[in-house]
Enzyme design. Structure first.
Site, PDB file in Angstrom:
ATOM      1  N   HIS A 509       0.843  -1.198   0.000  1.00  0.00           N
ATOM      2  CA  HIS A 509       0.000   0.000   0.000  1.00  0.00           C
ATOM      3  C   HIS A 509       0.885   1.258   0.000  1.00  0.00           C
ATOM      4  O   HIS A 509       0.697   2.159  -0.809  1.00  0.00           O
ATOM      5  CB  HIS A 509      -0.906  -0.055   1.236  1.00  0.00           C
ATOM      6  CG  HIS A 509      -1.726   1.173   1.496  1.00  0.00           C
ATOM      7  ND1 HIS A 509      -3.084   1.217   1.283  1.00  0.00           N
ATOM      8  CD2 HIS A 509      -1.386   2.402   1.956  1.00  0.00           C
ATOM      9  CE1 HIS A 509      -3.546   2.418   1.596  1.00  0.00           C
ATOM     10  NE2 HIS A 509      -2.527   3.158   2.015  1.00  0.00           N
ATOM     11  N   GLU A 510       1.856   1.287   0.907  1.00  0.00           N
ATOM     12  CA  GLU A 510       2.718   2.483   0.986  1.00  0.00           C
ATOM     13  C   GLU A 510       3.553   2.641  -0.284  1.00  0.00           C
ATOM     14  O   GLU A 510       3.723   3.749  -0.783  1.00  0.00           O
ATOM     15  CB  GLU A 510       3.612   2.426   2.229  1.00  0.00           C
ATOM     16  CG  GLU A 510       2.863   2.364   3.567  1.00  0.00           C
ATOM     17  CD  GLU A 510       1.822   3.455   3.750  1.00  0.00           C
ATOM     18  OE1 GLU A 510       1.874   4.484   3.035  1.00  0.00           O
ATOM     19  OE2 GLU A 510       0.915   3.275   4.595  1.00  0.00           O
ATOM     20  N   ASP A 574      -4.584   0.580  -1.908  1.00  0.00           N
ATOM     21  CA  ASP A 574      -5.099  -0.713  -1.425  1.00  0.00           C
ATOM     22  C   ASP A 574      -5.060  -1.765  -2.535  1.00  0.00           C
ATOM     23  O   ASP A 574      -4.611  -2.897  -2.323  1.00  0.00           O
ATOM     24  CB  ASP A 574      -6.543  -0.568  -0.918  1.00  0.00           C
ATOM     25  CG  ASP A 574      -6.602   0.009   0.498  1.00  0.00           C
ATOM     26  OD1 ASP A 574      -5.570  -0.009   1.194  1.00  0.00           O
ATOM     27  OD2 ASP A 574      -7.684   0.481   0.901  1.00  0.00           O
TER      28      ASP A 574
HETATM   29 ZN   LIG Z   1      -2.520   5.231   2.413  1.00  0.00          ZN
END
Ligand SMILES: [Zn+2]
Length: 673
Positions: A509-510, A574
């Site tokens: 996600h990051e 996501d």
């Molecule tokens: Zn985020």
């Protein structure tokens, strides 16, 4: 506030585990297997948890993330209490940590003091005679981090990312979103009316007559509405170019002539500043106009209101309660305020964050956790590299640039290499409010001292004990504090499927934030520079639009829809995180083949179940509405049911047929990274 501007975080939550054996991660009692996985996977995975974990009164949203947050708070409290029990010499870290906490917990003294800690500032407001006096007060308060009207902070220059530049940013509103002032629907009108009553109540508590308090409340609403109308919305602020308006001091003075910027910068310790980034020029034009056309008395009311409202949570219980009734109860649907110790621990986390972090890491972060994380991150990086290489929609020149950016992405895990020095922070026995202000002043000096200097590569944007993670576009780095590297996000001993489904997706996600609608506009060195061919940029935008349209259809409550546009960055992250982590898991399995089944679930199923448990959460209706307006993250339900039906692996893992409610035909799926 500052962190919100600079970094893109993941807010994670996970199921209610009290045991660290790996199979607690997929405890069947957390699930509701009467629902088909393809009809509502969120409920299939979490239905039992939602029933068994009703919302506690102090929360407007409670998930396993909040549970971990609570556990962390308890650990931090223990560390603080240990320090308070053996404070050592006046001026030592233990003394500061302990004394800050003691003044915060001394409710007898705080109630006795009432509003008197504000007396000095109230007298200054009372004594103001001219607009210059008003502006002097605003400047003075900004050095004590009582940032009335607008904000100033240091951050990497978006087009010269090695240097820290001063930034001016809109502010000045008591309601938490500009649209509350603009929207014409009945709910927005009701919120405005309630807010005006709340202002009058607080001004009454600050000693005003009913008539004066009511008149002041109307005036505040008018002034804030003018500011709101000149502000940028959250959506507008998503465009990093729109909030990048670098100018000289002379340019700022021409644009916003009725504010004494020269005097302001001198007061802040920034004389001779050559350039400054103005986030929202229209806002600062309006501030200037209002300085000219509103009488001094109006500004005195405005300053008083801001002083009282900002200080209220730190003062006597009448003010604390009134503040909570509006922001906690009315806007978020919480039933009771958090226990006092939690509020003080939070405040202390800001005041002495890294000092506490150092204690936290020593006690709660084993070195093996860092090694395991480094291993996971490098596998995820390889997986994203492979995915970029094989993307069908992207041309070679853009791929090359994307791979360079991925290669250059810096990783920080656990805690900073160098700890902050707290010797200049003063903590005294006199008053909790004053300790908070002194800490704010200390943090302000730390921040402002960075301006005009090279970026410090060691600096962290979160404390080690934080249960969260972030990507910084200007630094092109991903950061995972020790706080999130615990069960149930991260198990030292669990099977790979569970770790890749939980912390693996957080890592992915990051990383994906480096390539979302905002992050992709920054290059490998963290500069705002277009490295895309225009054809590839068009294709990216079209693919993102598919995801926006999907989320726009989801009903969050009754007829209120999710905002696909506001949440697109997080939804891309996501979806990317799931794809990247799933790819990385396949690679891990090539080396270490998984067991066929654990507790009746295949490894593939365990990956998706572990991911989904992260987002189990109970939430009030008010909080659903508030977050839909204000939060760039989707609600837990849609962080599960939103991205999953875009992954073929999800359908395969649970043999989901085409007639399922969640099914999306292949041609309509969003695939970005
Ligand atoms: Zn985020």
């Amino acid at each position: 506030m500052k962190n919100v501007l600079l970094i893109l975080s993941v807010i994670g939550i996970i199921a209610n585990y009290s045991c660290t054996t790996q199979d607690m991660a997929l405890d069947r009692s957390n699930m509701d297997t009467s629902v088909k996985p393809g009809d509502d996977f969120y409920i299939y995975a979490n239905g039992g948890w939602l029933k068994n974990n009703p919302l506690p009164g102090e929360f407007s949203r409670y998930g396993a993330f909040d549970k971990l947050g609570e556990d962390n708070q308890k650990m931090v409290r223990t560390l603080i209490e240990e320090a308070a029990a053996k404070p050592g010499e006046n001026g030592s870290i233990a003394y500061k940590v302990g004394t800050y906490y003691k003044t915060g917990m001394d409710t007898l003294k705080i109630d006795e003091q009432g509003i008197t800690p504000l007396n000095e500032d109230l007298a200054k407001i009372q004594g103001a005679k001219t607009i210059d006096d008003i502006q002097d007060l605003i400047s003075e308060w900004h050095t004590g981090s009582n940032p009335v009207l607008f904000y100033l902070y240091g951050a990497p220059d978006r087009k010269n990312s090695e240097m820290v530049i001063a930034n001016l940013y809109q502010g000045g509103l008591g309601l938490t979103d500009v649209n509350y002032y603009r929207d014409q629907d009945p709910k927005a009108k009701e919120i405005r009316e309630t807010y005006v009553k709340y202002i009058a109540q607080m001004m009454g508590l600050a000693g005003e007559s009913q008539e004066k308090a009511a008149a002041d409340a109307d005036l505040i609403m008018k002034m804030e509405t003018r500011l709101a109308n000149a502000s940028m919305t959250r959506l507008e602020r998503r465009d990093p170019h729109a909030t990048y308006n670098k100018m000289t001091l002379a340019g700022l003075e021409t644009m916003s002539p009725n504010f004494n910027w020269d005097g302001y910068l001198k007061e802040l310790g920034l004389p001779g500043l050559e350039e400054i980034n103005v986030g929202q020029p229209e806002f600062f034009k309006e501030v200037s106009t209002m300085m000219n056309d509103l009488p001094v008395d109006n500004w005195k009311v405005y300053l008083k209101w801001n002083l009282v409202n900002q200080a209220a949570p730190l003062l006597s219980s009448d003010l604390v309660d009134a503040h909570f009734d509006f922001y906690g109860k009315y806007l978020s649907g919480r039933k009771v305020n958090r226990p006092r110790w939690k509020r003080v621990v939070n405040s202390e986390d800001y005041a002495l964050g890294e000092a506490i972090g150092e204690m936290f890491v020593e006690k709660h972060f084993p070195p093996e956790a860092k090694e395991r994380m480094l291993d996971l991150v490098s596998n995820l990086k390889l997986a994203l590299g492979d995915r970029i290489n094989t993307l069908e929609w992207m041309s070679e020149p853009t791929k090359e640039e994307a791979l360079k950016k991925l290669e250059a992405m810096n990783v920080k895990i656990g805690y900073p290499d160098e700890w902050r020095d707290y010797s200049d922070l003063e903590v005294k026995n006199d008053s909790y409010y004053k300790n908070v202000r002194r800490a704010a002043h200390f943090n302000f000096l730390y921040d402002v001292n960075k301006i005009g200097k090279p970026v410090d590569p060691n600096e962290w944007g979160m404390t080690p004990q934080t249960v969260n993670a972030y990507y910084s576009p200007s630094r092109n780095e991903i950061v995972f504090p020790a706080g999130i590297l615990q069960p149930p996000f991260f198990y030292l001993d669990a099977d790979d499927a569970v770790n890749y489904g939980a912390i693996g997706v957080v890592i992915g996600h990051e990383m994906s934030h480096g390539f979302d609608d905002q992050g992709r506009q920054y290059d490998k060195d963290g500069n705002l520079r277009d490295w895309w061919t225009s054809d590839d940029a068009d294709k990216f935008t079209k693919r993102a639009q598919v995801l926006i349209d999907q989320f726009d259809q989801y009903n969050v409550l009754d007829t209120t829809k999710a905002s696909g546009e506001l949440t697109i960055g997080e939804n891309i992250a996501d979806l990317g995180g799931l794809n990247i982590s799933y790819t990385a898991l396949q690679k891990a399995w090539e080396k270490n083949p998984p067991e066929k089944e654990i507790n009746g679930f295949t490894p593939e199923q365990r990956f998706f179940l572990a991911y989904s448990h992260v987002w189990a959460q109970n939430i009030t209706d008010k909080e659903i509405l508030r977050r839909t307006k204000e939060d760039v993250h989707s609600l837990g339900r849609f962080r599960v049911n939103g991205p999953l039906p875009n992954l073929q692996a999800f359908y395969d893992a649970f043999s989901i047929p085409e007639n399922s409610k969640m099914y999306i035909p292949v041609k309509d799926r969003a695939i970005i990274w």
